[in-house]
Write a protein that holds these residues in place. Structure first.
Motif, PDB file in Angstrom:
ATOM      1  N   SER A   1      -0.485 -17.708   5.758  1.00  0.00           N
ATOM      2  CA  SER A   1       0.827 -17.064   5.637  1.00  0.00           C
ATOM      3  C   SER A   1       0.760 -15.629   6.121  1.00  0.00           C
ATOM      4  N   PRO A   2       1.288 -15.355   7.333  1.00  0.00           N
ATOM      5  CA  PRO A   2       1.340 -13.965   7.799  1.00  0.00           C
ATOM      6  C   PRO A   2       2.131 -13.063   6.865  1.00  0.00           C
ATOM      7  N   THR A   3       3.201 -13.597   6.286  1.00  0.00           N
ATOM      8  CA  THR A   3       4.056 -12.797   5.407  1.00  0.00           C
ATOM      9  C   THR A   3       3.319 -12.367   4.147  1.00  0.00           C
ATOM     10  N   TYR A   4       2.387 -13.183   3.693  1.00  0.00           N
ATOM     11  CA  TYR A   4       1.663 -12.881   2.458  1.00  0.00           C
ATOM     12  C   TYR A   4       0.989 -11.511   2.525  1.00  0.00           C
ATOM     13  N   PHE A   5       0.460 -11.151   3.705  1.00  0.00           N
ATOM     14  CA  PHE A   5      -0.252  -9.885   3.830  1.00  0.00           C
ATOM     15  C   PHE A   5       0.656  -8.702   3.568  1.00  0.00           C
ATOM     16  N   GLY A   6       1.950  -8.845   3.823  1.00  0.00           N
ATOM     17  CA  GLY A   6       2.878  -7.765   3.565  1.00  0.00           C
ATOM     18  C   GLY A   6       3.038  -7.450   2.091  1.00  0.00           C
TER      19      GLY A   6
ATOM     20  N   ASP B   1       0.345  -7.646  -0.036  1.00  0.00           N
ATOM     21  CA  ASP B   1      -0.991  -7.346  -0.544  1.00  0.00           C
ATOM     22  C   ASP B   1      -1.029  -5.889  -1.001  1.00  0.00           C
ATOM     23  N   PRO B   2      -1.199  -5.623  -2.303  1.00  0.00           N
ATOM     24  CA  PRO B   2      -1.158  -4.241  -2.790  1.00  0.00           C
ATOM     25  C   PRO B   2      -2.299  -3.381  -2.283  1.00  0.00           C
ATOM     26  N   THR B   3      -3.392  -3.995  -1.803  1.00  0.00           N
ATOM     27  CA  THR B   3      -4.477  -3.198  -1.237  1.00  0.00           C
ATOM     28  C   THR B   3      -4.110  -2.669   0.144  1.00  0.00           C
ATOM     29  N   LEU B   4      -3.168  -3.350   0.813  1.00  0.00           N
ATOM     30  CA  LEU B   4      -2.679  -2.887   2.110  1.00  0.00           C
ATOM     31  C   LEU B   4      -1.418  -2.058   1.972  1.00  0.00           C
ATOM     32  N   PHE B   5      -0.547  -2.467   1.040  1.00  0.00           N
ATOM     33  CA  PHE B   5       0.750  -1.814   0.857  1.00  0.00           C
ATOM     34  C   PHE B   5       0.969  -1.582  -0.642  1.00  0.00           C
ATOM     35  N   PRO B   6       0.608  -0.407  -1.146  1.00  0.00           N
ATOM     36  CA  PRO B   6       0.819  -0.114  -2.570  1.00  0.00           C
ATOM     37  C   PRO B   6       2.287  -0.312  -2.972  1.00  0.00           C
ATOM     38  N   ASP B   7       2.481  -0.825  -4.187  1.00  0.00           N
ATOM     39  CA  ASP B   7       3.830  -1.126  -4.676  1.00  0.00           C
ATOM     40  C   ASP B   7       4.576  -1.975  -3.636  1.00  0.00           C
ATOM     41  N   PRO B   8       4.052  -3.156  -3.313  1.00  0.00           N
ATOM     42  CA  PRO B   8       4.527  -3.911  -2.148  1.00  0.00           C
ATOM     43  C   PRO B   8       5.965  -4.389  -2.213  1.00  0.00           C
ATOM     44  N   ASP B   9       6.561  -4.475  -3.411  1.00  0.00           N
ATOM     45  CA  ASP B   9       7.939  -4.961  -3.505  1.00  0.00           C
ATOM     46  C   ASP B   9       8.965  -3.874  -3.217  1.00  0.00           C
ATOM     47  N   ARG B  10       8.505  -2.656  -3.041  1.00  0.00           N
ATOM     48  CA  ARG B  10       9.412  -1.533  -2.784  1.00  0.00           C
ATOM     49  C   ARG B  10       9.611  -1.343  -1.284  1.00  0.00           C
TER      50      ARG B  10
END
Length: 442
Positions: free
Chosen positions: A342-347, A349-358
């Protein structure tokens, strides 16, 4: 981590919530990424998911998942229900056949090639469509974006846009093959999808004959009819038809979702709209960007595009299979195991994007380095990286530029009617169909 080796496959768990017959299909439809995130948290990065009717796939969501896409042991593997959509296009091929088609088609989509010529078409369609929306009280955003994006790609390919409604209906029916419901009786998804594909292919065959006769000068069909691969070999008629069918699909279904979400986030978050307007004000003499270089003047618009891709990528799964046994996360994966990524899953990932739902423009706006492979995962990876990447970028940036110019001139702002929409994941990711947007006085 990935390595060659032998371990026990039988210990791999299955995602929770599997239902009889339909498997995880209802969960995948309404919140596929939520299912992957919860499964990863509970089970680790490797688990089985049932796409319905016993079609099981082993999902791997480890940080090195994209590395698999570059392995020679990892080959394309579309299930039979999806083969009806992609046919024998390069999206479904590996090895020499993929290189043959890709090398012939690549020049048409390079920044210096057809992608630049397509920019004028994109700007023209966007301008006329936005002018029409200004006259409406409100409009269904995803349907409007499907019409817009389909008109753009039809014009680029040399297909008469007077047939827009018929093509729209045909592609809607073609995508029903995503649902693996057995049976080919009239009315069932497989029957309707096969009928739509026959209509699309017959029409493309007629248009290709016209292009070969010089009747579609400057169109993608005409360019592909004269294309040659690295060895000087042309594309066959069927290769052109299969690839144009896939290009038409990817060129409007995925773009429609991205463009719809751009307008949705601008409509629901006034600070984003203000930031975009300020950027436009700072460049009062700027013209519509026609290339990636010209678009560099608009970092806010770029950041909005990147954040929408991160959170709402339309193509959220990739299918592969392995030709030799490998080991993933300490588990032996035998040859011919059906895999999914899933390419979208990486978006998320909190280690790549802190607070990922924001939704956060600062992830991109102040960057000086280009996006890396994980950040571009929405466009795939390895030899199958999306050909239309440059066109998609220009489309998204031109939409924002032309929308701001038109609405500011009319004294209007975008407004989201009702509650913020959900992201629906099947047949491809998109906002809920009922979502409506209006342009209202400031």
């Amino acid at each position: 981590m990935l390595s060659l080796g032998r371990t026990d496959r039988g210990t791999i768990p299955t995602a929770a919530g599997e239902l009889p017959f339909v498997g995880h299909l209802p969960f995948l439809h309404r919140d596929a990424i939520g299912l992957l995130r919860s499964s990863s948290s509970a089970l680790g990065p490797l688990f089985w998911v049932n796409f319905g009717f016993a079609h099981r796939r082993l999902f791997y969501v480890g940080a090195d998942a994209l590395d698999l896409l570059r392995m020679p042991e990892m080959v394309m593997d579309y299930p039979k229900n999806l083969e009806k959509i992609v046919g024998r296009s390069m999206a479904a091929q590996d090895g020499p056949l993929h290189r043959h088609m890709r090398s012939a088609i690549n020049p048409s989509f390079s920044p210096r090639g057809f992608a630049k010529e397509a920019s004028a078409t994109i700007a023209s369609v966007l301008t006329s469509r936005i002018d029409a929306w200004l006259q409406q009280e409100s409009f269904a955003i995803h349907a409007a974006m499907r019409d817009l994006a389909l008109e753009i790609i039809l014009r680029i390919c040399g297909v008469p846009t007077a047939e827009l409604r018929a093509w729209n209906r045909a592609y809607h029916e073609l995508l029903l093959s995503v649902y693996p419901i057995p049976g080919r009786l009239p009315g069932l998804p497989a029957y309707r999808s096969a009928r739509a594909r026959a209509w699309i292919d017959d029409r493309l065959r007629e248009l290709l004959a016209l292009a070969r006769g010089g009747g579609a000068a400057g169109s993608l069909l005409e360019m592909l009819s004269n294309a040659r691969d690295d060895e000087g070999e042309p594309l066959s008629d069927q290769e052109i038809i299969d690839n144009v069918r896939a290009i038409l699909l990817a060129g409007h279904e995925t773009s429609a979702s991205i463009l719809a979400w751009i307008i949705i986030v601008l409509s629901r978050e006034s600070e984003l709209w203000s930031a975009l307007c300020e950027e436009h004000t700072a460049a009062p003499d700027a013209s519509v960007p026609m290339s990636a270089r010209e678009a560099q003047r608009f970092p806010v618009a770029h950041a909005i595009f990147r954040e929408v891709l991160r959170l709402y990528a339309p193509g959220w799964f990739i299918f592969r299979t392995v030709t030799d046994a490998i080991t993933l996360h300490g588990r032996r994966i035998p040859r011919s195991t059906p895999l999914a990524f899933s390419p979208t899953y990486f978006g998320y990932d909190p280690t790549l994007f802190p607070d990922p739902d924001r939704f956060d423009l600062s992830r991109w706006r102040d960057r000086t380095s280009p996006p890396g492979p994980l950040e571009l995962a929405a466009f795939g990876g390895g030899p199958h990286f999306c050909l239309g990447y440059n066109v998609a970028c220009i489309e998204a940036l031109q939409l924002q530029f032309i929308l701001v110019r038109a609405l500011r001139s009319a004294g209007l702002v975008p407004h989201l009617e009702g509650v913020s929409p959900k992201h629906v994941y099947l047949p491809l990711g998109h906002p809920t169909a009922a979502t409506r947007v209006a342009f209202r006085p400031c």
